[in-house]
Each structure stands twice: as C-alpha cells, then as structure tokens.
Motif scaffolding. Structure first.
Motif, PDB file in Angstrom:
ATOM      1  N   LEU A  31       0.807  -1.218   0.000  1.00 14.11           N
ATOM      2  CA  LEU A  31       0.000   0.000   0.000  1.00 14.11           C
ATOM      3  C   LEU A  31       0.835   1.260   0.000  1.00 14.11           C
ATOM      4  O   LEU A  31       0.371   2.315  -0.406  1.00 14.11           O
ATOM      5  CB  LEU A  31      -0.909   0.020   1.238  1.00 14.11           C
ATOM      6  CG  LEU A  31      -2.235  -0.696   1.084  1.00 14.11           C
ATOM      7  CD1 LEU A  31      -2.917  -0.785   2.428  1.00 14.11           C
ATOM      8  CD2 LEU A  31      -3.115   0.037   0.091  1.00 14.11           C
ATOM      9  N   ASP A  34       0.765   3.366  -2.907  1.00 11.24           N
ATOM     10  CA  ASP A  34      -0.419   4.120  -3.285  1.00 11.24           C
ATOM     11  C   ASP A  34      -1.188   4.529  -2.038  1.00 11.24           C
ATOM     12  O   ASP A  34      -2.086   3.849  -1.592  1.00 11.24           O
ATOM     13  CB  ASP A  34      -1.324   3.277  -4.202  1.00 11.24           C
ATOM     14  CG  ASP A  34      -2.566   4.035  -4.594  1.00 11.24           C
ATOM     15  OD1 ASP A  34      -2.635   5.252  -4.326  1.00 11.24           O
ATOM     16  OD2 ASP A  34      -3.461   3.406  -5.178  1.00 11.24           O
ATOM     17  N   SER A  37      -5.205   6.770  -2.295  1.00 16.75           N
ATOM     18  CA  SER A  37      -6.592   6.324  -2.444  1.00 16.75           C
ATOM     19  C   SER A  37      -7.448   6.907  -1.327  1.00 16.75           C
ATOM     20  O   SER A  37      -7.033   6.982  -0.179  1.00 16.75           O
ATOM     21  CB  SER A  37      -6.657   4.807  -2.419  1.00 16.75           C
ATOM     22  OG  SER A  37      -6.228   4.349  -1.176  1.00 16.75           O
ATOM     23  N   SER A  38      -8.626   7.311  -1.706  1.00 17.19           N
ATOM     24  CA  SER A  38      -9.479   8.037  -0.780  1.00 17.19           C
ATOM     25  C   SER A  38     -10.065   7.125   0.280  1.00 17.19           C
ATOM     26  O   SER A  38     -10.550   6.049  -0.011  1.00 17.19           O
ATOM     27  CB  SER A  38     -10.617   8.695  -1.558  1.00 17.19           C
ATOM     28  OG  SER A  38     -11.609   9.116  -0.665  1.00 17.19           O
ATOM     29  N   SER A  39     -10.016   7.572   1.512  1.00 17.15           N
ATOM     30  CA  SER A  39     -10.757   6.860   2.537  1.00 17.15           C
ATOM     31  C   SER A  39     -11.787   7.777   3.163  1.00 17.15           C
ATOM     32  O   SER A  39     -12.381   7.459   4.169  1.00 17.15           O
ATOM     33  CB  SER A  39      -9.800   6.334   3.613  1.00 17.15           C
ATOM     34  OG  SER A  39      -9.156   7.419   4.231  1.00 17.15           O
ATOM     35  N   GLU A  40     -11.966   8.934   2.563  1.00 11.25           N
ATOM     36  CA  GLU A  40     -12.951   9.865   3.091  1.00 11.25           C
ATOM     37  C   GLU A  40     -14.358   9.362   2.786  1.00 11.25           C
ATOM     38  O   GLU A  40     -14.617   8.862   1.703  1.00 11.25           O
ATOM     39  CB  GLU A  40     -12.784  11.232   2.420  1.00 11.25           C
ATOM     40  CG  GLU A  40     -11.479  11.916   2.736  1.00 11.25           C
ATOM     41  CD  GLU A  40     -11.364  12.249   4.207  1.00 11.25           C
ATOM     42  OE1 GLU A  40     -12.328  12.813   4.748  1.00 11.25           O
ATOM     43  OE2 GLU A  40     -10.332  11.920   4.823  1.00 11.25           O
ATOM     44  N   GLY A 136     -14.888   0.676  -2.975  1.00 18.38           N
ATOM     45  CA  GLY A 136     -14.560   2.092  -3.040  1.00 18.38           C
ATOM     46  C   GLY A 136     -15.629   2.914  -3.721  1.00 18.38           C
ATOM     47  O   GLY A 136     -16.748   2.447  -3.914  1.00 18.38           O
TER      48      GLY A 136
END
Lengths: 224, 259
Positions: A31, A34, A37-40, A136
C-alpha cells in the motif's frame, strides 16, 4: 468497535488476529506505493432538505417552466456534472423482483430506468447510481457535493445533448419513501438522480436516498 | 493500525459473496406480487408530430386484481372531444413516425397505422357508462377540451389487466387538427374506423406506454467508502495474499459480532 472485545473465544480470535496482522503487514508494504486512495466518506450535501413536508397534492398541477422544444425518445449514453468532476457512462436498467429500480451491474456506470422518458424529452427521466461499491467510490460518489444551479449534461444515442440545471437536493429515508412523488410523471421535462445516503454502521447499509432534481435548460446537436 | 488493517483487508470484500454473508443486500424487500397485487403505473404522453400535434400529457393507473383507477392529464389539444383508450397485447410501444401513411394524399398516422405497435383496444376511458372496447367511438362520453383532467375507477378485462401488469398497455388519446382550422374535418378523409367520422377525430394525438412506478428507494451503495468497513482504491486489492488477510479479518469480525 472491534478493538475492545469484552466477550468471546479469545484464543481463536488471537490466532485470527495474528494471521490477519501478518497479512496486513504485507499489504501495508504494497500500500505504501499508493497512499492517495481516498478513505474519506462521500460528501454530504450541505443544502439538502431532509424529508420535507409532503404537499397535499404531490407533483400535480405544477406549471411547466415554459413551453420549449423537447426531443423524441432516444436512450442516454453518458452523464456529466462538470462542477463536481462527475462523468460516467449510462446503461439501461429495469425493475428488480422487489419492484425497485435495479442497479447497473458495473458500479462505475449509472442506470437509466427504461420505464421513464429519455432525458431531453417530456416528463420525469430517472437515473440511478451507486454511491460506493464494496471496494470504493462508485458512479455517484460525488453527487452529494452538487449545488443548486449546477449543470448536468446528458448525451443521447441520437447524438443530441440535453442540459439540465439542478433545482433541489432532498434526502428521503428508505423506510418512508415517497415513490409516487419521486418517480411520478411531471408536466415539465425533469431529471431525477438517485443515490444512497446515511450510512448505518450497525446494519452496514445505507438508510436513505439522496434525490437530485433538475429542470431541462436546453437541447443541442443534430440527430445522427 | 485500524485504518491500515481495514485497508489491507479490503480484499475480504471479494470473499463476502462467496461466503454468502454479504452485509448489504442489493435488492431487498418482498417478492413481487403477481396476478392480483397492487400495481402503480404511469406514462408520459408524447405528441405525434406527424399529425401536427404539439400537446402533451401524462397518465397514472393503479391496478388491483382487475380494478383500475385511471388519471389522465392532457393539454395542447384541439378544443373538441377526445376518445382515449388502453391499447393492449401488442409490442407495447407507440408507433414511430415512419409508420405514418398517406391519407387523402397527406402523410399522417391513423389509429390503424399504429395498431401493430400499440395493439387493439383493451378499454375505453369514457367519462360514464360502458368502458369496454364497444365504446371505442362513443364520442359523447369522452373528455372534451384543449386540456382536461380525467379520473375514473372501473373494472377491466382479464387481458387488459394482464397487459397492464406486463407493461405493454399503451394510453392513446385521439383527435387531431391536422390543417389547424380549429375543428375536426375531412381534410384527411374519412375515419377507417367509422366512415361517418372524419379521420381527424379518430387519429392518435398523444401516446405513452404505461410502465410500473418503481417501489421504494434504491440500494445504491455497499459501504466501500465508509470508515469502519473497507478501504477505497485499487491499492486495497494489491496482492493475492491479501485474500487470506481479508478472510481472517472477516472471520474475526464475525466472531466478535456473534457475541
């Protein structure tokens, strides 16, 4: 939530935790390549009205917003909302066995309910999209950021483009959903977009729907 | 740690369906009622431009068993009586303009021209009395005016109810003013249905297929962007070995939840 278990087979869980952590370390290494990547969580519409009072006579007697040329039927192929950077292909969807609108099989696509008029023509055209998939963001992830006055363009199979302008955002709970009001015919050409809202952590499901309504502004292009 | 763990184990997602433990159903709800349950349908009525019609309208139907409540709203029509029907048991679509023929030398669409698409009459949407196909041309019992709201409850035939449930019933409002002279006349010749009537009086003006109104909201999300569950992005799925982590994570959650 799972950080402080108070009961249960601790031995088994310990083994599972160890295995999971080991795998997680491997995954974390991967990970690091990258981390963007959005976790919002998805945007929540700040102007959305929650379950407004119902008019005594929903969707009846509204005056058309002026007579304008509308198009004949031709299926939509793509929807774009430039203000929020949203753009996806549109596929056809029908009803599922429960009588609700089925979702497109690819969560990155939006679905046009084929029981509603083609966008650009008279009546209430209905598009649905996933907010997120299991992994996602999906087609309508950003829809909660849309604002009144934003433009929505829809390309059609006949080569024409219909442009709508956002009028309102409304959140309705799924357990008290005004189907007739949301899906019923309208005297003016209208676009209705639906996606999910209100994540319920306990039940791991969305409790509500976000409804974006827009009116037809113009139609462009020559039929191919 | 929690974040990276959940992120890494996003692959559990891939296993969830295999384990038949999908946390959020995609459809939900009860099985569809079949032949007798309540069904709500609606149609947007579009004009036949080939018949020089500019009006439009909508129709809503509630069906239970063979009992219907029908609402029709129409506007932009000739100020005259308008025969209106459920047409049934054909393709369940409105005819394209290409179905038009020459009538008295003028390209226009007669009711007969449209029949291969919307089918025969299943019910006559009259204001009073009989509602069977026998009243198809009961001109004195149809709504009159350039715009009108129609509402009536009655019982339809078995075939009509079936067509409604199948989504192949079509609402057709008749009566056009092809030469724009403010009345029905014989500029297109006689009606093919009744030679005493002008074709203008029976030609289709507005048309729309009755489609089921969806029930309830959509299930348009599976939680992949919500904090506690799964992480977004392709990185979350990196490496086949993560499937193992995902499984471990999932089982671990289950063991906690089962408490």
């Amino acid at each position: 939530m799972y950080g402080k278990p108070t009961l249960g087979p601790r031995g088994r869980r310990g083994v599972l935790t160890a295995a999971t952590t080991a795998c997680a370390l491997l995954g974390t290494t991967l990970l690091t390549l990258d981390l963007t990547s959005s976790s919002e969580p998805p945007p929540v519409p700040k102007d959305a009205v929650r379950a407004p009072a119902r008019p005594s006579n929903p969707s009846v007697g509204e005056r058309p917003r002026g007579e304008r040329g509308t198009l004949t039927q031709s299926p939509p192929t793509r929807v774009e909302i430039p203000a929020i950077g949203l753009g996806t292909d549109v596929k056809r969807v029908a009803l599922n066995t429960a009588g609700a609108i089925a979702m497109p099989s690819d969560a990155d696509h939006t679905g046009w309910y084929t029981g509603s008029p083609s966008p650009g023509s008279q009546g209430n055209s209905i598009l649905v999209g996933h907010l997120d998939s299991r992994s996602g963001p999906a087609a309508f992830y950003g829809l909660g950021a849309v604002e009144e006055g934003d433009r929505i363009t829809i390309d059609r199979a006949d080569g024409r483009t219909a442009t709508y302008v956002v009028d309102s955002m409304t959140i309705w709970p799924k357990d008290d959903f005004p189907s007739q009001r949301v899906y019923g015919p309208t005297p003016e050409p209208r676009l209705t977009l639906l996606t999910c809202a209100d994540w319920d952590d306990g039940n791991e499901t969305y409790r509500s729907n976000l409804i974006v309504n827009a009116h037809l502004k113009l139609v462009e292009g020559n039929a191919t | 740690m929690k974040k990276s763990l959940t992120a890494t184990c996003a692959a559990a997602v891939a296993l969830a369906p295999l384990m038949a433990l999908a946390p959020a159903a995609t459809a939900g709800g009860k099985p569809a009622p079949e032949q007798h349950g309540k069904v709500a349908l609606h149609a947007t009525l579009d004009p036949f431009k080939v018949n020089k019609v500019d009006g439009h309208g909508s129709a809503e139907v509630r069906l239970q068993d063979r009992h219907v409540t029908v609402r029709v709203k129409a506007q932009g029509l000739l100020n005259a009586p308008h025969a209106q029907h459920f047409h049934i048991a054909a393709k369940g679509v409105c005819p394209p303009e290409s179905a038009a023929q020459e009538h008295n030398g003028k390209l226009s669409l007669s009711t007969v021209d449209g029949q291969p698409f919307y089918g025969r009459i299943g019910a006559s949407l009259t204001t009073k009395g009989d509602t069977s196909p026998k009243s198809a041309l009961a001109v004195d019992r149809f709504p009159t005016g350039s715009q009108y709201h129609y509402k009536r409850s009655f019982t339809v035939s078995k075939e009509t109810a079936k067509s409604l449930r199948e989504g192949t019933a079509v609402v057709v409002v008749h009566g056009i003013d092809y030469n724009k002279n403010g009345k029905y006349d014989f500029n297109l010749g006689k009606s093919l249905l009744d030679p005493k009537l002008p074709l203008e009086a029976t030609a289709p003006a507005l048309c729309g297929t009755l489609k089921k109104t969806p029930t309830g909201g959509i299930s348009g999300g599976l939680g992949g962007t919500q904090g506690d569950g799964f992480e977004a992005g392709p990185a979350g799925l990196a490496g086949a070995g993560l499937l193992a982590a995902g499984a471990g994570f999932y089982l671990r959650r289950r063991s906690i939840r089962s408490n």
